[in-house]
Design a protein around this motif. Structure first.
Motif, mmCIF file in Angstrom:
data_model
loop_
_atom_site.group_PDB
_atom_site.id
_atom_site.type_symbol
_atom_site.label_atom_id
_atom_site.label_comp_id
_atom_site.label_asym_id
_atom_site.label_seq_id
_atom_site.Cartn_x
_atom_site.Cartn_y
_atom_site.Cartn_z
ATOM 1 N N GLU A 1 3.614 6.223 -5.274
ATOM 2 C CA GLU A 1 3.443 6.377 -6.719
ATOM 3 C C GLU A 1 2.379 7.424 -7.040
ATOM 4 O OE1 GLU A 1 2.446 3.693 -10.705
ATOM 5 O OE2 GLU A 1 2.525 2.741 -8.729
ATOM 6 N N GLN A 2 1.264 7.396 -6.298
ATOM 7 C CA GLN A 2 0.204 8.376 -6.530
ATOM 8 C C GLN A 2 0.681 9.803 -6.255
ATOM 9 O OE1 GLN A 2 -3.316 7.340 -4.336
ATOM 10 N NE2 GLN A 2 -3.475 5.283 -5.249
ATOM 11 N N LEU A 3 1.424 9.961 -5.173
ATOM 12 C CA LEU A 3 1.935 11.298 -4.856
ATOM 13 C C LEU A 3 2.916 11.782 -5.912
ATOM 14 C CD1 LEU A 3 2.417 10.986 -0.987
ATOM 15 C CD2 LEU A 3 0.700 12.353 -2.196
ATOM 16 N N GLN A 4 3.725 10.856 -6.432
ATOM 17 C CA GLN A 4 4.639 11.234 -7.514
ATOM 18 C C GLN A 4 3.859 11.728 -8.724
ATOM 19 O OE1 GLN A 4 7.274 7.432 -7.074
ATOM 20 N NE2 GLN A 4 8.453 8.914 -8.222
ATOM 21 N N GLN A 5 2.799 11.040 -9.069
ATOM 22 C CA GLN A 5 2.009 11.415 -10.241
ATOM 23 C C GLN A 5 1.307 12.755 -10.029
ATOM 24 O OE1 GLN A 5 -0.578 8.024 -10.753
ATOM 25 N NE2 GLN A 5 1.032 6.754 -11.703
ATOM 26 N N ARG A 6 0.840 12.998 -8.828
ATOM 27 C CA ARG A 6 0.115 14.246 -8.558
ATOM 28 C C ARG A 6 1.017 15.475 -8.617
ATOM 29 N NH1 ARG A 6 -4.665 13.549 -4.058
ATOM 30 N NH2 ARG A 6 -5.727 11.791 -5.068
ATOM 31 N N GLN A 7 2.307 15.266 -8.578
ATOM 32 C CA GLN A 7 3.222 16.409 -8.696
ATOM 33 C C GLN A 7 3.167 17.048 -10.072
ATOM 34 O OE1 GLN A 7 7.149 16.109 -6.283
ATOM 35 N NE2 GLN A 7 6.676 14.006 -6.878
ATOM 36 N N TYR B 1 0.820 -1.212 0.000
ATOM 37 C CA TYR B 1 0.000 0.000 0.000
ATOM 38 C C TYR B 1 0.857 1.266 0.000
ATOM 39 C CZ TYR B 1 -3.129 3.657 1.642
ATOM 40 O OH TYR B 1 -3.820 4.829 1.776
ATOM 41 N N ALA C 1 1.421 17.769 -3.059
ATOM 42 C CA ALA C 1 1.856 16.395 -3.266
ATOM 43 C C ALA C 1 3.329 16.218 -2.910
ATOM 44 C CB ALA C 1 1.606 15.983 -4.715
ATOM 45 N N LEU D 1 4.700 13.875 0.014
ATOM 46 C CA LEU D 1 5.656 12.816 -0.279
ATOM 47 C C LEU D 1 6.887 12.941 0.607
ATOM 48 C CD1 LEU D 1 6.400 10.404 -2.013
ATOM 49 C CD2 LEU D 1 7.200 11.979 -3.795
ATOM 50 N N GLU E 1 2.087 2.150 -3.328
ATOM 51 C CA GLU E 1 1.032 2.742 -4.155
ATOM 52 C C GLU E 1 0.842 4.225 -3.808
ATOM 53 O OE1 GLU E 1 -2.533 0.518 -3.766
ATOM 54 O OE2 GLU E 1 -1.640 -1.384 -4.439
ATOM 55 N N VAL E 2 0.857 4.529 -2.517
ATOM 56 C CA VAL E 2 0.709 5.931 -2.098
ATOM 57 C C VAL E 2 1.856 6.779 -2.645
ATOM 58 C CG1 VAL E 2 0.673 7.491 -0.116
ATOM 59 C CG2 VAL E 2 -0.593 5.347 -0.026
#
Length: 376
Positions: free
Chosen positions: A339-345, A333, A353, A357, A336-337
């Motif tokens: 990765e999501q924070l990386q994408q939201r940047q 998990y 984000a 992170l 995944e978090v």
């Protein structure tokens, strides 16, 4: 040889609302200290007068205490101070100048040039032609009268004005308080001392803007200086030299971060700056967790050393390296978090984000099992 100091745009009483309160106070105080340095130079060099080409005060509403402090700051030089009203301190019927007179704060060697009339200083060999602003803005060239003004042939003709020389700004900009290009030649001036332009600028052989002596903007325009003006005699060539008097150095940087060497260079550049720096720094690019931590540490040290440091992180993306993720033991998990924070940047919440992170990575590192942390 007659000599003068030319300065302008002191804007005493200026407020720095966008800065932290302690920085704002220090920056405002620096303007008084700068005037004291100008007075000391004038005394050391034994100039014949100090020419202040407008905007001595930042506003008509400065306090009585600020008025008194300004005139106290002039004490080191006993020669003539020639103070011209500008757009910030125009010679209105009721103005900062009328208050100064009423307070009896103006020393005998300070001349307030409140009217367009010749002021003669025969013992020192010069006459001054001022163009004081009597309102904040005008579309009339107040230096017109210089052309027909009569002065003794043996005296230097020194003009003093505050406004915009026509033809310097972009053609589509209609600037108030116009001054005709070529006024020095038309009016047979030996020197025309100008204010309003906050940077150092030569207009022609006999016309200069001195700029503000204490920098207050992030512009590389030669601010922070005073001009020493030497004129052998009427009609002779003018010798102008600029001298640093500002207390703080304002710099605006943008640094691209992609490699570890970019961070090394940024840190080295920070270390090379003097303690009197006012720095606005924008970072962009990509760095891993260890690189970000190095930057944060260096900037924390710099913030404690500089007068002011503003850092903009919005375009810097945090991308944890494989080594970062291994050291943080980010899997399942948590992975995944991350990765999501990386994408939201890459979106509108980039700054949030990145901060999230960084906080998550720090917590993970702090709570990692003994022996799993790496040294950076």
């Amino acid at each position: 040889m007659p000599s003068f100091l030319h300065t302008a745009d002191w804007q005493i009483g200026r407020q720095y609302g966008r800065f932290a309160s302690d920085d704002a106070v220090a920056l405002a105080e620096a303007r008084f200290s700068c005037v004291e340095r100008i007075a000391a130079l004038a005394s050391e060099w034994q100039v014949d007068a100090v020419l202040v080409a407008g905007d001595v005060f930042d506003a008509q509403t400065v306090s009585d205490r600020i008025i008194r402090r300004l005139f106290n700051a002039l004490q080191a030089y006993a020669g003539p101070w020639l103070l011209l009203p500008g757009n910030h301190d125009a010679a209105l019927v009721e103005s900062v100048w009328s208050r100064a007179v009423r307070l009896q704060a103006v020393p005998d060697n300070v001349h307030l040039l409140l009217r367009p009339e010749v002021h003669r200083f025969p013992a020192a060999g010069f006459a001054v032609l001022p163009a004081p602003l009597t309102q904040r803005q005008t579309n009339r060239d107040l230096t017109d009268w210089f052309d027909s003004a009569d002065t003794p042939a043996a005296l230097l003709r020194i003009g003093l004005a505050h406004g915009s020389v026509q033809g310097i700004l972009a053609a589509d900009i209609d600037s108030p308080n116009p001054i005709a290009a070529g006024r020095a030649e038309q009016a047979r001036l030996d020197y025309l001392a100008l204010g309003d332009w906050h940077g150092l600028k030569q207009v022609d052989a006999r016309t200069w803007y001195s700029g503000t002596p204490e920098q207050e903007r992030f512009k590389a325009n030669g601010a922070g200086q005073v001009l020493k003006v030497e004129i052998p005699g009427p009609g002779a060539a003018v010798q102008v030299s600029a001298h640093e008097v500002g207390g703080y150095q304002w710099q605006q940087w943008q640094r691209d971060i992609q490699l570890a060497s970019d961070i090394d260079q940024c840190i080295a550049d920070l270390d090379a700056l003097p303690d009197t720096s006012v720095l606005d720094l924008a970072l962009r690019g990509t760095t891993d967790l260890s690189g970000l931590q190095r930057l944060q540490q260096a900037l924390s040290v710099a913030a404690g050393r500089f007068r002011s440091l503003a850092c903009h992180w919005g375009e810097l993306t945090l991308a944890p390296s494989a080594e970062d993720l291994v050291s943080l033991q980010a899997d399942g998990y948590l992975a995944e978090v991350v990765e999501q924070l990386q994408q939201r940047q890459a979106g509108p919440d980039a700054e949030v984000a990145r901060e999230a992170l960084m906080i998550l990575a720090t917590l993970m590192r702090d709570h990692a099992p003994a022996g799993s942390k790496t040294c950076n």
